[in-house]
Design a protein around this motif. Structure first.
Motif, short mmCIF file in Angstrom:
data_model
loop_
_atom_site.label_atom_id
_atom_site.label_comp_id
_atom_site.label_asym_id
_atom_site.label_seq_id
_atom_site.Cartn_x
_atom_site.Cartn_y
_atom_site.Cartn_z
N VAL A 29 10.90 -13.30 -3.19
CA VAL A 29 9.94 -12.86 -4.20
C VAL A 29 8.54 -12.88 -3.58
N GLY A 31 5.78 -10.19 -1.12
CA GLY A 31 5.86 -9.55 0.21
C GLY A 31 4.70 -9.95 1.10
N PRO A 33 2.87 -12.71 4.13
CA PRO A 33 3.25 -12.99 5.52
C PRO A 33 4.44 -13.94 5.67
N PHE A 52 11.02 -8.37 -3.06
CA PHE A 52 10.50 -7.74 -4.27
C PHE A 52 9.00 -8.03 -4.37
N ALA A 54 5.27 -7.15 -6.22
CA ALA A 54 4.66 -6.61 -7.45
C ALA A 54 3.71 -5.44 -7.17
N LYS A 55 3.03 -5.49 -6.02
CA LYS A 55 2.01 -4.48 -5.75
C LYS A 55 2.59 -3.24 -5.07
N GLY A 61 -1.91 -11.49 1.19
CA GLY A 61 -3.31 -11.79 1.51
C GLY A 61 -3.70 -11.54 2.94
N VAL A 124 9.13 -9.74 -10.32
CA VAL A 124 10.19 -10.68 -10.68
C VAL A 124 9.68 -11.44 -11.90
N GLY A 166 2.93 -16.93 -3.14
CA GLY A 166 1.57 -17.36 -2.80
C GLY A 166 1.04 -18.44 -3.73
N HIS A 167 -0.28 -18.48 -3.87
CA HIS A 167 -0.97 -19.57 -4.60
C HIS A 167 -0.33 -19.94 -5.96
N ARG A 229 -5.50 -26.11 0.81
CA ARG A 229 -5.52 -24.72 1.28
C ARG A 229 -6.11 -24.70 2.70
N MET A 237 1.81 -19.81 7.69
CA MET A 237 2.61 -18.90 6.85
C MET A 237 3.82 -18.39 7.63
C1 48H Z 1 6.84 -9.91 -7.30
C2 48H Z 1 4.98 -11.16 -6.73
C3 48H Z 1 5.13 -11.95 -7.89
C4 48H Z 1 6.21 -11.65 -8.77
C5 48H Z 1 3.39 -12.66 -6.83
O1 48H Z 1 -0.15 -14.67 -1.31
P1 48H Z 1 0.73 -14.03 -0.32
O2 48H Z 1 0.06 -13.41 0.86
O3 48H Z 1 1.85 -15.09 0.14
P2 48H Z 1 2.03 -16.10 1.37
O4 48H Z 1 2.24 -17.43 0.80
O5 48H Z 1 3.07 -15.56 2.27
O6 48H Z 1 0.65 -16.06 2.18
C6 48H Z 1 -0.46 -16.66 1.67
C7 48H Z 1 -1.70 -16.10 2.36
O7 48H Z 1 -1.78 -14.70 2.18
C8 48H Z 1 -2.90 -16.78 1.75
O8 48H Z 1 -3.24 -16.42 0.63
C9 48H Z 1 -3.54 -17.88 2.42
C10 48H Z 1 -3.15 -18.29 3.80
N1 48H Z 1 -4.48 -18.49 1.77
C11 48H Z 1 -5.18 -19.65 2.17
C12 48H Z 1 -6.34 -19.95 1.26
O9 48H Z 1 -6.97 -21.00 1.48
O10 48H Z 1 -6.64 -19.16 0.33
O11 48H Z 1 1.61 -12.93 -1.00
C13 48H Z 1 2.29 -13.19 -2.20
C14 48H Z 1 2.78 -11.86 -2.75
C15 48H Z 1 1.62 -10.99 -3.27
O12 48H Z 1 1.65 -9.76 -2.60
C16 48H Z 1 1.92 -10.83 -4.76
O13 48H Z 1 1.62 -9.56 -5.25
C17 48H Z 1 3.42 -11.12 -4.82
O14 48H Z 1 3.61 -12.12 -3.85
N2 48H Z 1 3.90 -11.63 -6.11
N3 48H Z 1 5.82 -10.16 -6.42
N4 48H Z 1 7.05 -10.62 -8.44
N5 48H Z 1 6.44 -12.36 -9.88
N6 48H Z 1 4.15 -12.87 -7.92
#
Ligand code: 48H
Length: 257
Positions: A29, A31, A33, A52, A54-55, A61, A124, A166-167, A229, A237
């Motif tokens: 769930v 997409g 890194p 899967f 959402a975007k 990120g 999801v 993610g977060h 964070r 990641m």
């Molecule tokens: C479908 C969904 C749903 C849902 C969310 O945030 P992400 O880039 O995830 P990570 O954990 O692989 O990477 C985190 C990194 O990008 C980051 O933010 C860092 C390192 N931050 C550090 C800081 O200090 O801020 O991607 C999560 C993806 C997103 O594309 C969402 O759209 C997607 O998940 N998503 N997709 N169904 N219910 N919820």
């Protein structure tokens, strides 16, 4: 009649993909890194993996680097992974600097090239739960959810579900919101203020199965574990995604590196 043929190819091929992924080994769930590195490795090992997102644009990120300066940093110890994926980078003392657009697109290319199927524009919205084990996910078109249309979802069955959202740790939240008993080290889903070095360690340590059939990785693992964070450093990641992949492969008794 080109117009007819083009539409027919798209519709037939999409439904072939969907039909083929109604029952997968691993449903990921999100997409981002962590998801893309996990999917790359699991697909390379021969598992059926569906992501899967959402975007419209997967990659999470990664695209914007730090504060839209489109460059990001990873630790030196994942150099071999970048090499395996054929990425370009610059070594800067203990760190590696990578163009964030190149990083995102390389992860996407390699995960999908290895065989992972990515469904974008899909949210999801729930999990499938049988006898206290997560057995799949419940999906709907993102515009259906965003427009609050009253349209029922469909399900994807999976041996393993991974929360890579993610977060917000959206999948784990689906259990917590229902009051289902789940191991939350600090009793709630919360991430702590910035500490890059600790955060990078924490994310890998807290990548695990948090409920039967449900794993957490990436920032979801930080939020669920209650850790700091780390900002625009992305090695954790990648390592977290690879760790989840190894944990799943171990469960299936498939040899890991
Ligand atoms: C479908 C969904 C749903 C849902 C969310 O945030 P992400 O880039 O995830 P990570 O954990 O692989 O990477 C985190 C990194 O990008 C980051 O933010 C860092 C390192 N931050 C550090 C800081 O200090 O801020 O991607 C999560 C993806 C997103 O594309 C969402 O759209 C997607 O998940 N998503 N997709 N169904 N219910 N919820």
């Amino acid at each position: 009649m080109w117009d007819y043929e083009v539409s027919k190819i798209i519709v037939e091929r999409f439904f072939e993909k969907l039909n083929d992924n109604l029952n997968v080994d691993v449903a990921i769930v999100g997409g981002g890194p962590s998801a893309l590195s996990a999917s790359y490795y699991l697909s390379k090992k021969g598992l059926k993996v569906a992501i899967f997102e959402a975007k419209n644009e997967p990659g999470g990120g990664t695209w914007g680097g730090g504060m839209m300066f489109n460059e990001l940093v990873v630790e030196n110890d994942i150099k071999s992974f970048l090499d395996e994926l054929g990425m370009n980078y610059l070594i800067k003392n203990n760190f590696i600097s990578v163009d964030s657009v190149h990083f995102a697109s390389s992860l996407l290319y390699n995960a999908t090239k290895a065989g992972a199927i990515l469904f974008n524009n899909v949210i999801v919205e729930d999990i499938v739960l049988y006898e206290n084990k997560v057995n799949g996910i419940v999906i709907n078109w993102a515009p259906v959810i965003r427009q609050k249309l009253h349209v029922d979802p469909i399900t994807i069955m999976a041996k393993f579900v991974v929360d890579g959202t993610g977060h917000p740790a959206n999948v784990v939240n689906m259990l917590v919101d229902r009051g289902i008993d789940i191991d939350l080290p600090i009793g709630k889903i919360r991430e702590y203020p910035m500490n890059a070095k600790e955060g990078e360690k924490f994310v890998v340590e807290n990548t695990k199965e948090v409920f039967p059939g449900l794993y957490v990785m990436g920032m979801a693992a930080v939020s669920v574990g209650g850790g700091p964070r780390m900002g625009p450093i992305f090695g954790g990641m990648i390592k977290s995604g690879l760790k989840v992949a190894n944990k799943i492969l171990e469960k299936l008794s498939i040899e890991v590196k």
